[in-house]
Design a protein around this motif. Structure first.
Motif, PDB file in Angstrom:
ATOM      1  N   THR A   5      53.051  73.757  27.633  1.00 15.65           N
ATOM      2  CA  THR A   5      53.849  74.410  28.946  1.00 15.65           C
ATOM      3  C   THR A   5      55.118  73.580  28.957  1.00 15.65           C
ATOM      4  O   THR A   5      56.232  74.373  29.092  1.00 15.65           O
ATOM      5  CB  THR A   5      53.105  74.043  30.268  1.00 15.65           C
ATOM      6  OG1 THR A   5      51.743  74.859  30.140  1.00 15.65           O
ATOM      7  CG2 THR A   5      53.656  74.962  31.365  1.00 15.65           C
ATOM      8  N   THR A   6      55.333  72.280  28.741  1.00 24.20           N
ATOM      9  CA  THR A   6      56.505  71.838  29.002  1.00 24.20           C
ATOM     10  C   THR A   6      57.433  72.050  27.853  1.00 24.20           C
ATOM     11  O   THR A   6      58.655  71.986  28.048  1.00 24.20           O
ATOM     12  CB  THR A   6      56.135  70.187  29.315  1.00 24.20           C
ATOM     13  OG1 THR A   6      55.343  69.922  30.297  1.00 24.20           O
ATOM     14  CG2 THR A   6      57.814  69.380  29.609  1.00 24.20           C
ATOM     15  N   LEU A   8      57.623  74.468  26.130  1.00 23.25           N
ATOM     16  CA  LEU A   8      58.074  75.804  26.234  1.00 23.25           C
ATOM     17  C   LEU A   8      59.192  76.175  27.109  1.00 23.25           C
ATOM     18  O   LEU A   8      60.244  77.011  27.245  1.00 23.25           O
ATOM     19  CB  LEU A   8      57.023  77.030  26.326  1.00 23.25           C
ATOM     20  CG  LEU A   8      55.986  77.143  25.266  1.00 23.25           C
ATOM     21  CD1 LEU A   8      54.931  77.859  25.542  1.00 23.25           C
ATOM     22  CD2 LEU A   8      56.616  77.816  23.861  1.00 23.25           C
ATOM     23  N   SER A   9      59.311  75.119  28.119  1.00 22.64           N
ATOM     24  CA  SER A   9      60.047  75.396  29.248  1.00 22.64           C
ATOM     25  C   SER A   9      61.352  74.685  29.335  1.00 22.64           C
ATOM     26  O   SER A   9      62.322  74.804  29.882  1.00 22.64           O
ATOM     27  CB  SER A   9      59.410  74.894  30.450  1.00 22.64           C
ATOM     28  OG  SER A   9      59.058  73.455  30.406  1.00 22.64           O
ATOM     29  N   LEU A  10      61.556  73.891  27.924  1.00 20.11           N
ATOM     30  CA  LEU A  10      62.805  73.129  27.648  1.00 20.11           C
ATOM     31  C   LEU A  10      63.883  73.773  27.164  1.00 20.11           C
ATOM     32  O   LEU A  10      63.722  75.115  26.566  1.00 20.11           O
ATOM     33  CB  LEU A  10      62.370  72.186  26.558  1.00 20.11           C
ATOM     34  CG  LEU A  10      61.487  70.976  26.434  1.00 20.11           C
ATOM     35  CD1 LEU A  10      61.126  70.220  25.141  1.00 20.11           C
ATOM     36  CD2 LEU A  10      61.733  69.918  27.840  1.00 20.11           C
ATOM     37  N   ASN A  11      64.905  73.693  27.708  1.00 20.68           N
ATOM     38  CA  ASN A  11      66.120  74.146  27.353  1.00 20.68           C
ATOM     39  C   ASN A  11      67.130  73.804  26.391  1.00 20.68           C
ATOM     40  O   ASN A  11      68.208  73.966  25.880  1.00 20.68           O
ATOM     41  CB  ASN A  11      67.104  74.160  28.620  1.00 20.68           C
ATOM     42  CG  ASN A  11      66.561  75.200  29.673  1.00 20.68           C
ATOM     43  OD1 ASN A  11      65.730  76.189  29.682  1.00 20.68           O
ATOM     44  ND2 ASN A  11      66.669  74.649  31.115  1.00 20.68           N
ATOM     45  N   GLU A  31      51.984  81.149  20.109  1.00 22.35           N
ATOM     46  CA  GLU A  31      53.223  81.704  20.151  1.00 22.35           C
ATOM     47  C   GLU A  31      53.675  82.302  18.671  1.00 22.35           C
ATOM     48  O   GLU A  31      54.996  82.913  18.889  1.00 22.35           O
ATOM     49  CB  GLU A  31      54.131  80.674  20.785  1.00 22.35           C
ATOM     50  CG  GLU A  31      53.809  80.101  21.903  1.00 22.35           C
ATOM     51  CD  GLU A  31      53.914  81.060  23.127  1.00 22.35           C
ATOM     52  OE1 GLU A  31      54.561  81.960  23.255  1.00 22.35           O
ATOM     53  OE2 GLU A  31      53.054  81.183  24.108  1.00 22.35           O
TER      54      GLU A  31
END
Length: 83
Positions: A5-6, A8-11, A31
């Motif tokens: 989750t973390t 996949l949320s990285l920019n 994914e």
């Protein structure tokens, strides 16, 4: 270590040391593997990309990493070449 989750949320691109193999495997199965990706080029040509199960080790470079380990030899090394 990052969880899926973390990750996949990285920019931004994560640090390699912050990702372990089980998270990469989970990313692959959830994914990438279930989907087919299509890219249409400016020339009109279409590229289709599908991630097969037996290609995971190649995608993340497991064999290359294992070859760099001085303690792995011969038969042990073949275990890192895929399915």
């Amino acid at each position: 270590m990052l969880d899926l989750t973390t990750l996949l949320s990285l920019n931004k691109k994560p640090n390699f040391a912050d990702i372990d193999l089980p998270v990469l495997r989970e990313l692959f199965y959830k994914e990438l593997y279930p989907y087919t990706f299509e890219f249409i080029l400016s020339t009109g040509e279409t590229i289709t990309l599908k991630f097969d199960l037996n290609k995971f080790c190649h995608l993340v470079g497991i064999e290359k990493t294992a070859k760099q380990q001085r303690t792995l030899r011969g038969r042990q090394l073949k275990d890192y070449k895929g399915m």
